[in-house]
Design a protein around this motif. Sequence first.
Motif, mmCIF file in Angstrom:
data_model
loop_
_atom_site.group_PDB
_atom_site.id
_atom_site.type_symbol
_atom_site.label_atom_id
_atom_site.label_comp_id
_atom_site.label_asym_id
_atom_site.label_seq_id
_atom_site.Cartn_x
_atom_site.Cartn_y
_atom_site.Cartn_z
ATOM 1 N N LEU A 143 -32.573 -14.776 11.290
ATOM 2 C CA LEU A 143 -32.614 -13.629 12.191
ATOM 3 C C LEU A 143 -34.047 -13.157 12.401
ATOM 4 O O LEU A 143 -34.489 -12.938 13.542
ATOM 5 C CB LEU A 143 -31.757 -12.495 11.632
ATOM 6 C CG LEU A 143 -31.796 -11.161 12.385
ATOM 7 C CD1 LEU A 143 -31.206 -11.324 13.779
ATOM 8 C CD2 LEU A 143 -31.041 -10.088 11.620
ATOM 9 N N ILE A 144 -34.788 -13.006 11.319
ATOM 10 C CA ILE A 144 -36.182 -12.569 11.407
ATOM 11 C C ILE A 144 -37.016 -13.588 12.176
ATOM 12 O O ILE A 144 -37.856 -13.231 13.019
ATOM 13 C CB ILE A 144 -36.773 -12.351 10.004
ATOM 14 C CG1 ILE A 144 -36.033 -11.225 9.262
ATOM 15 C CG2 ILE A 144 -38.262 -12.040 10.090
ATOM 16 C CD1 ILE A 144 -36.134 -9.875 9.915
ATOM 17 N N GLU A 145 -36.771 -14.860 11.922
ATOM 18 C CA GLU A 145 -37.496 -15.927 12.616
ATOM 19 C C GLU A 145 -37.261 -15.853 14.126
ATOM 20 O O GLU A 145 -38.199 -15.977 14.927
ATOM 21 C CB GLU A 145 -37.049 -17.285 12.071
ATOM 22 C CG GLU A 145 -37.718 -18.475 12.737
ATOM 23 C CD GLU A 145 -37.154 -19.799 12.235
ATOM 24 O OE1 GLU A 145 -37.119 -20.762 13.031
ATOM 25 O OE2 GLU A 145 -36.733 -19.866 11.059
ATOM 26 N N ASN A 146 -36.002 -15.641 14.520
ATOM 27 C CA ASN A 146 -35.678 -15.534 15.944
ATOM 28 C C ASN A 146 -36.306 -14.294 16.580
ATOM 29 O O ASN A 146 -36.776 -14.336 17.720
ATOM 30 C CB ASN A 146 -34.167 -15.516 16.139
ATOM 31 C CG ASN A 146 -33.524 -16.859 15.858
ATOM 32 O OD1 ASN A 146 -34.163 -17.899 15.993
ATOM 33 N ND2 ASN A 146 -32.269 -16.851 15.445
ATOM 34 N N CYS A 147 -36.306 -13.194 15.841
ATOM 35 C CA CYS A 147 -36.920 -11.962 16.344
ATOM 36 C C CYS A 147 -38.425 -12.140 16.526
ATOM 37 O O CYS A 147 -39.003 -11.726 17.542
ATOM 38 C CB CYS A 147 -36.648 -10.803 15.385
ATOM 39 S SG CYS A 147 -34.929 -10.254 15.333
ATOM 40 N N LYS A 148 -39.060 -12.753 15.539
ATOM 41 C CA LYS A 148 -40.510 -12.965 15.613
ATOM 42 C C LYS A 148 -40.866 -13.863 16.784
ATOM 43 O O LYS A 148 -41.820 -13.595 17.522
ATOM 44 C CB LYS A 148 -41.006 -13.578 14.305
ATOM 45 C CG LYS A 148 -42.523 -13.675 14.211
ATOM 46 C CD LYS A 148 -42.959 -14.123 12.831
ATOM 47 C CE LYS A 148 -44.481 -14.145 12.717
ATOM 48 N NZ LYS A 148 -44.920 -14.565 11.360
ATOM 49 N N ARG A 149 -40.093 -14.908 17.008
ATOM 50 C CA ARG A 149 -40.346 -15.811 18.121
ATOM 51 C C ARG A 149 -40.197 -15.082 19.457
ATOM 52 O O ARG A 149 -41.004 -15.267 20.372
ATOM 53 C CB ARG A 149 -39.383 -16.994 18.067
ATOM 54 C CG ARG A 149 -39.638 -18.018 19.185
ATOM 55 C CD ARG A 149 -38.595 -19.117 19.214
ATOM 56 N NE ARG A 149 -38.514 -19.803 17.935
ATOM 57 C CZ ARG A 149 -37.471 -19.765 17.121
ATOM 58 N NH1 ARG A 149 -36.389 -19.051 17.461
ATOM 59 N NH2 ARG A 149 -37.467 -20.419 15.981
ATOM 60 N N SER A 150 -39.167 -14.252 19.554
ATOM 61 C CA SER A 150 -38.939 -13.512 20.792
ATOM 62 C C SER A 150 -40.104 -12.576 21.098
ATOM 63 O O SER A 150 -40.571 -12.491 22.245
ATOM 64 C CB SER A 150 -37.636 -12.708 20.675
ATOM 65 O OG SER A 150 -37.359 -12.012 21.872
ATOM 66 N N LEU A 151 -40.600 -11.879 20.081
ATOM 67 C CA LEU A 151 -41.737 -10.977 20.267
ATOM 68 C C LEU A 151 -42.986 -11.743 20.670
ATOM 69 O O LEU A 151 -43.757 -11.303 21.540
ATOM 70 C CB LEU A 151 -41.986 -10.183 18.981
ATOM 71 C CG LEU A 151 -40.883 -9.191 18.590
ATOM 72 C CD1 LEU A 151 -41.092 -8.706 17.161
ATOM 73 C CD2 LEU A 151 -40.856 -8.004 19.552
ATOM 74 N N GLU A 152 -43.207 -12.895 20.067
ATOM 75 C CA GLU A 152 -44.377 -13.714 20.401
ATOM 76 C C GLU A 152 -44.309 -14.235 21.825
ATOM 77 O O GLU A 152 -45.341 -14.475 22.458
ATOM 78 C CB GLU A 152 -44.485 -14.880 19.414
ATOM 79 C CG GLU A 152 -44.896 -14.442 18.008
ATOM 80 C CD GLU A 152 -44.833 -15.586 17.002
ATOM 81 O OE1 GLU A 152 -44.236 -16.635 17.336
ATOM 82 O OE2 GLU A 152 -45.365 -15.420 15.884
ATOM 83 N N GLU A 153 -43.100 -14.416 22.341
ATOM 84 C CA GLU A 153 -42.928 -14.861 23.730
ATOM 85 C C GLU A 153 -43.100 -13.721 24.729
ATOM 86 O O GLU A 153 -43.046 -13.942 25.937
ATOM 87 C CB GLU A 153 -41.541 -15.494 23.890
ATOM 88 C CG GLU A 153 -41.391 -16.827 23.164
ATOM 89 C CD GLU A 153 -39.964 -17.360 23.201
ATOM 90 O OE1 GLU A 153 -39.068 -16.627 23.713
ATOM 91 O OE2 GLU A 153 -39.738 -18.483 22.730
#
Length: 264
Positions: A143-153
Amino acid sequence: MRYRLNYLWRVFATGLSFTTFGLGGLFLSIFVFPFIKLMNPDPQVRKRKARYLIHRSWNFFINFMESLGIFTFHLEEARQQLEGVEGKVIIANHPSLIDVVALISLIPRADCVVKQGLWNNFFLKRVVRVADFINNDQDVNKLIENCKRSLEEGYNLVIFPEGTRTVPNRPIKLQRGAANIAVRCQQNLLPVIIDCNPTTLTKQEKWYQIPPRRAQFSMRVVEEIDVSPFIHNEKNESIAARRLTEEIKKVFTEELAKNESDRK
């Protein structure tokens, strides 16, 4: 008699709105999103276009409800405050059923952490899947990994820290999910205060249990919460998230009290 007719109209209009929203989601799922998928093999392009379409569709729905006389929306201040915002964790209180719709209608590049129930909802499951929103029912590290990726995008991550709608006239109860995401992604929080007066579409009410008059719905963005002091001053991420959750609750409580005071 006039009051009675107005009340009956708003009950009918509320039912019509729910029906329109559900059928609209089904229409997008069956006719529009498959076309987007067919024309855009790149998953990133497909996701971006699907999310923007949801943003525009929900903006239409907000205007539709206002035209029917169910709500009066005061969203221009929040729209201006959120214009151009990218890569932010946006948190909001949750007084009514339409909060997420109203908030995403103001944010063209929005991602959202959604409940597992929506992934199985007949009308909306294809919407959240094509938009690739983040399912909260998964391993916390994933979940954290997906959130971090979304923010970076560059997407703005919309989260309701309460996890469910507020119980009117009771203290706010928060889960630690938003704080955990902010701490582990090292991303500040941008609070949005939602006010709905009189209350309607709360957790305890059926859709037809409407207030005696049209509800006034407003949003405003308040000062960003800096997470760095919580990260640097605490021994571990768990304690930092707990302290940050307390700060979120304090901000929400104080700002909602201001709303109440302004009404008096």
